[in-house]
Design a protein around this motif. Structure first.
Motif, PDB file in Angstrom:
ATOM      1  N   GLY A 235     -36.129  61.436  12.184  1.00 28.55           N
ATOM      2  CA  GLY A 235     -37.123  60.434  12.536  1.00 28.55           C
ATOM      3  C   GLY A 235     -36.769  59.038  12.039  1.00 28.55           C
ATOM      4  N   ARG A 236     -37.643  58.086  12.334  1.00 28.98           N
ATOM      5  CA  ARG A 236     -37.420  56.675  11.988  1.00 28.98           C
ATOM      6  C   ARG A 236     -37.780  56.438  10.528  1.00 28.98           C
ATOM      7  NH1 ARG A 236     -40.830  51.953  12.419  1.00 28.98           N
ATOM      8  NH2 ARG A 236     -42.459  53.330  13.267  1.00 28.98           N
ATOM      9  N   VAL A 237     -36.797  56.044   9.749  1.00 32.36           N
ATOM     10  CA  VAL A 237     -36.977  55.794   8.322  1.00 32.36           C
ATOM     11  C   VAL A 237     -37.251  54.305   8.119  1.00 32.36           C
ATOM     12  CG1 VAL A 237     -35.904  55.914   6.042  1.00 32.36           C
ATOM     13  CG2 VAL A 237     -35.460  57.718   7.726  1.00 32.36           C
ATOM     14  N   VAL A 238     -38.320  53.992   7.368  1.00 30.89           N
ATOM     15  CA  VAL A 238     -38.714  52.594   7.186  1.00 30.89           C
ATOM     16  C   VAL A 238     -38.572  52.125   5.743  1.00 30.89           C
ATOM     17  CG1 VAL A 238     -40.274  52.636   9.167  1.00 30.89           C
ATOM     18  CG2 VAL A 238     -41.160  53.212   6.885  1.00 30.89           C
ATOM     19  N   GLY A 239     -38.146  53.006   4.864  1.00 32.57           N
ATOM     20  CA  GLY A 239     -37.937  52.631   3.475  1.00 32.57           C
ATOM     21  C   GLY A 239     -37.455  53.822   2.680  1.00 32.57           C
ATOM     22  N   MET A 240     -36.851  53.554   1.525  1.00 36.21           N
ATOM     23  CA  MET A 240     -36.315  54.637   0.703  1.00 36.21           C
ATOM     24  C   MET A 240     -36.068  54.146  -0.713  1.00 36.21           C
ATOM     25  SD  MET A 240     -32.500  54.891   2.486  1.00 36.21           S
ATOM     26  CE  MET A 240     -33.166  55.644   3.957  1.00 36.21           C
ATOM     27  N   ASP A 241     -35.948  55.104  -1.610  1.00 36.95           N
ATOM     28  CA  ASP A 241     -35.581  54.767  -2.980  1.00 36.95           C
ATOM     29  C   ASP A 241     -34.829  55.924  -3.616  1.00 36.95           C
ATOM     30  OD1 ASP A 241     -37.412  56.561  -4.589  1.00 36.95           O
ATOM     31  OD2 ASP A 241     -39.003  55.318  -3.752  1.00 36.95           O
ATOM     32  N   ILE A 242     -34.064  55.592  -4.654  1.00 31.23           N
ATOM     33  CA  ILE A 242     -33.440  56.560  -5.562  1.00 31.23           C
ATOM     34  C   ILE A 242     -33.892  56.180  -6.967  1.00 31.23           C
ATOM     35  CG2 ILE A 242     -31.279  57.390  -6.574  1.00 31.23           C
ATOM     36  CD1 ILE A 242     -29.941  56.979  -3.906  1.00 31.23           C
ATOM     37  N   VAL A 243     -34.387  57.169  -7.718  1.00 25.60           N
ATOM     38  CA  VAL A 243     -34.978  56.871  -9.019  1.00 25.60           C
ATOM     39  C   VAL A 243     -34.543  57.876 -10.080  1.00 25.60           C
ATOM     40  CG1 VAL A 243     -37.025  55.752  -8.038  1.00 25.60           C
ATOM     41  CG2 VAL A 243     -37.052  58.219  -8.441  1.00 25.60           C
ATOM     42  N   GLU A 244     -34.873  57.522 -11.316  1.00 27.28           N
ATOM     43  CA  GLU A 244     -34.759  58.387 -12.497  1.00 27.28           C
ATOM     44  C   GLU A 244     -33.325  58.661 -12.973  1.00 27.28           C
ATOM     45  OE1 GLU A 244     -37.068  59.220 -14.546  1.00 27.28           O
ATOM     46  OE2 GLU A 244     -38.930  58.867 -13.417  1.00 27.28           O
ATOM     47  N   TYR A 245     -32.359  57.839 -12.544  1.00 27.09           N
ATOM     48  CA  TYR A 245     -31.040  57.930 -13.171  1.00 27.09           C
ATOM     49  C   TYR A 245     -31.130  57.310 -14.559  1.00 27.09           C
ATOM     50  CZ  TYR A 245     -26.148  56.804 -14.214  1.00 27.09           C
ATOM     51  OH  TYR A 245     -24.918  56.676 -14.821  1.00 27.09           O
ATOM     52  N   ASN A 246     -30.686  58.041 -15.565  1.00 26.47           N
ATOM     53  CA  ASN A 246     -30.691  57.544 -16.941  1.00 26.47           C
ATOM     54  C   ASN A 246     -29.240  57.490 -17.441  1.00 26.47           C
ATOM     55  OD1 ASN A 246     -30.918  57.025 -19.659  1.00 26.47           O
ATOM     56  ND2 ASN A 246     -32.745  58.300 -19.936  1.00 26.47           N
ATOM     57  N   PRO A 247     -28.623  56.316 -17.392  1.00 20.88           N
ATOM     58  CA  PRO A 247     -27.215  56.211 -17.797  1.00 20.88           C
ATOM     59  C   PRO A 247     -26.955  56.660 -19.225  1.00 20.88           C
ATOM     60  CG  PRO A 247     -27.933  54.215 -16.662  1.00 20.88           C
ATOM     61  CD  PRO A 247     -29.165  55.036 -16.919  1.00 20.88           C
ATOM     62  N   ASP A 248     -27.961  56.577 -20.100  1.00 21.68           N
ATOM     63  CA  ASP A 248     -27.779  56.973 -21.494  1.00 21.68           C
ATOM     64  C   ASP A 248     -27.462  58.456 -21.635  1.00 21.68           C
ATOM     65  OD1 ASP A 248     -28.369  54.377 -22.212  1.00 21.68           O
ATOM     66  OD2 ASP A 248     -30.447  54.801 -22.779  1.00 21.68           O
ATOM     67  N   ARG A 249     -27.820  59.258 -20.640  1.00 26.20           N
ATOM     68  CA  ARG A 249     -27.603  60.701 -20.711  1.00 26.20           C
ATOM     69  C   ARG A 249     -26.466  61.165 -19.790  1.00 26.20           C
ATOM     70  NH1 ARG A 249     -32.598  64.603 -21.158  1.00 26.20           N
ATOM     71  NH2 ARG A 249     -31.543  65.209 -23.074  1.00 26.20           N
ATOM     72  N   ASP A 250     -25.833  60.228 -19.113  1.00 23.01           N
ATOM     73  CA  ASP A 250     -24.794  60.619 -18.164  1.00 23.01           C
ATOM     74  C   ASP A 250     -23.517  61.036 -18.887  1.00 23.01           C
ATOM     75  OD1 ASP A 250     -23.859  61.194 -15.664  1.00 23.01           O
ATOM     76  OD2 ASP A 250     -23.694  59.108 -14.988  1.00 23.01           O
ATOM     77  N   ILE A 251     -22.683  61.795 -18.183  1.00 24.27           N
ATOM     78  CA  ILE A 251     -21.396  62.249 -18.716  1.00 24.27           C
ATOM     79  C   ILE A 251     -20.301  61.809 -17.754  1.00 24.27           C
ATOM     80  CG2 ILE A 251     -20.012  64.269 -19.352  1.00 24.27           C
ATOM     81  CD1 ILE A 251     -22.676  65.748 -19.849  1.00 24.27           C
ATOM     82  N   ASN A 252     -19.444  60.884 -18.206  1.00 29.45           N
ATOM     83  CA  ASN A 252     -18.314  60.400 -17.398  1.00 29.45           C
ATOM     84  C   ASN A 252     -18.739  59.856 -16.039  1.00 29.45           C
ATOM     85  OD1 ASN A 252     -16.480  61.177 -19.434  1.00 29.45           O
ATOM     86  ND2 ASN A 252     -16.344  63.248 -18.596  1.00 29.45           N
ATOM     87  N   GLY A 253     -19.951  59.337 -15.946  1.00 26.61           N
ATOM     88  CA  GLY A 253     -20.413  58.748 -14.690  1.00 26.61           C
ATOM     89  C   GLY A 253     -20.681  59.744 -13.579  1.00 26.61           C
ATOM     90  N   VAL A 254     -20.791  61.028 -13.911  1.00 23.57           N
ATOM     91  CA  VAL A 254     -20.983  62.066 -12.895  1.00 23.57           C
ATOM     92  C   VAL A 254     -22.266  61.823 -12.099  1.00 23.57           C
ATOM     93  CG1 VAL A 254     -21.535  64.518 -12.593  1.00 23.57           C
ATOM     94  CG2 VAL A 254     -19.631  63.842 -14.047  1.00 23.57           C
ATOM     95  N   THR A 255     -23.350  61.511 -12.780  1.00 19.91           N
ATOM     96  CA  THR A 255     -24.630  61.321 -12.102  1.00 19.91           C
ATOM     97  C   THR A 255     -24.637  60.031 -11.297  1.00 19.91           C
ATOM     98  OG1 THR A 255     -25.612  62.428 -14.008  1.00 19.91           O
ATOM     99  CG2 THR A 255     -27.121  61.425 -12.427  1.00 19.91           C
ATOM    100  N   ALA A 256     -23.986  58.998 -11.814  1.00 20.73           N
ATOM    101  CA  ALA A 256     -23.881  57.747 -11.063  1.00 20.73           C
ATOM    102  C   ALA A 256     -23.169  57.977  -9.733  1.00 20.73           C
ATOM    103  CB  ALA A 256     -23.141  56.698 -11.887  1.00 20.73           C
ATOM    104  N   MET A 257     -22.102  58.770  -9.756  1.00 19.11           N
ATOM    105  CA  MET A 257     -21.378  59.042  -8.516  1.00 19.11           C
ATOM    106  C   MET A 257     -22.189  59.926  -7.577  1.00 19.11           C
ATOM    107  SD  MET A 257     -18.740  57.191  -8.572  1.00 19.11           S
ATOM    108  CE  MET A 257     -17.942  57.809  -7.077  1.00 19.11           C
ATOM    109  N   ALA A 258     -22.975  60.856  -8.133  1.00 17.56           N
ATOM    110  CA  ALA A 258     -23.882  61.642  -7.291  1.00 17.56           C
ATOM    111  C   ALA A 258     -24.907  60.727  -6.624  1.00 17.56           C
ATOM    112  CB  ALA A 258     -24.580  62.719  -8.113  1.00 17.56           C
ATOM    113  N   ALA A 259     -25.447  59.785  -7.393  1.00 19.35           N
ATOM    114  CA  ALA A 259     -26.405  58.833  -6.835  1.00 19.35           C
ATOM    115  C   ALA A 259     -25.770  57.987  -5.741  1.00 19.35           C
ATOM    116  CB  ALA A 259     -26.955  57.933  -7.945  1.00 19.35           C
ATOM    117  N   ALA A 260     -24.532  57.567  -5.967  1.00 23.95           N
ATOM    118  CA  ALA A 260     -23.825  56.762  -4.970  1.00 23.95           C
ATOM    119  C   ALA A 260     -23.598  57.549  -3.688  1.00 23.95           C
ATOM    120  CB  ALA A 260     -22.499  56.277  -5.540  1.00 23.95           C
TER     121      ALA A 260
END
Length: 271
Positions: A235-260
């Protein structure tokens, strides 16, 4: 190659406007997500990957994909005003949080422009508490605020696994459609009614795939499962967000790359 940079005032009709909401004041356990937006942009632009989506759209060729930088926030509801400004320019808001509380003011802005939307919420948590620990704007409460104000016509929750009795009562009150982790086989999003707003809380992913979140909740999705579900949306998407990434708890940027990766596939839904 970096994503195009623009100011809010430079937005044009049809732009996909990535904007950071560095807000974690409403987090109930740990701070840290306020530092997330720029980390997600860094991961999207990382030379360790390319700009192609899995459907072979090259995001480097999308001149309408822009990064506005972080929104300067003096007040929680500045987020609502910024969302309204983005939509008034004919652009689509893609918020990068920040904790999940930011979705409430974003939806206030979206509702002012589009009216009630269908929300597809990827999340380990229902976030339907009426008043979590005395804070009605807690990141555990945004969908109670959204639904009681009629900002959404329908709420579909995907990947939950922490539902309480109170939240189930809230879900019944608001007519929420819930697909917990144990029932994902029953989920189909291909015929969801437009307009659609997608909110993706990274803790929907199992901590093995996304350690960089404040609330580790085992038993979640793999990144691949999440992508396959996103790819169902027609369907037609009119907005979006990604939330709750906490860099302080990440390991080697794994979660950042998942978010990307997830961000790129969410953008692909608009192309």
């Amino acid at each position: 190659m970096p994503i195009n940079r623009k100011s809010l005032q430079e937005l044009e009709l049809g732009d996909i406007a990535l904007i950071g909401y560095p807000w974690d004041t409403n987090s109930s356990f740990l701070r840290g997500p306020a530092a997330a937006p720029e980390k997600i942009i860094d991961a999207i632009e990382s030379p360790s990957a390319n700009f192609y989506t899995e459907r072979l759209h090259n995001l480097e060729e999308q001149s309408n994909l822009v990064w506005l930088g972080n929104n300067h926030l003096d007040d929680f509801f500045d987020i609502e005003n910024t969302t309204k400004e983005i939509l008034a320019m004919g652009a689509l808001p893609f918020g990068l949080g920040g904790d999940h509380s930011v979705t409430f003011p974003i939806l206030k802005g979206v509702h002012a422009h589009h009216g009630p939307v269908t929300i597809i919420q990827f999340d380990a948590h229902n976030d339907l508490y009426d008043d979590f620990e005395g804070n009605p704007y807690s990141h555990a409460s945004p969908f109670a605020r959204i639904m009681e104000r009629g900002l959404a016509s329908h709420l579909i929750q995907v990947g939950t696994r922490t539902t309480t009795k109170h939240q189930m009562e809230q879900a019944e009150r608001f007519g929420v459609e819930i697909y917990p982790m144990g029932n994902l086989a029953e989920l189909s999003l291909s015929s969801v009614k437009s307009p659609i707003y997608i909110t993706f809380d990274l803790d929907v992913l199992d901590p093995a795939f996304a350690p960089g979140v404040s609330h580790h909740e085992p038993g979640g999705m793999s990144t691949r499962e999440a992508l396959e579900i996103l790819h169902q949306i027609k369907g037609r998407v009119v907005g979006m967000d990604i939330v709750e990434y906490n860099p302080d708890r990440d390991i080697n940027g794994v979660t950042a790359m998942a978010a990307a990766k997830i961000a790129k596939e969410m953008i692909d839904l608009l192309l």
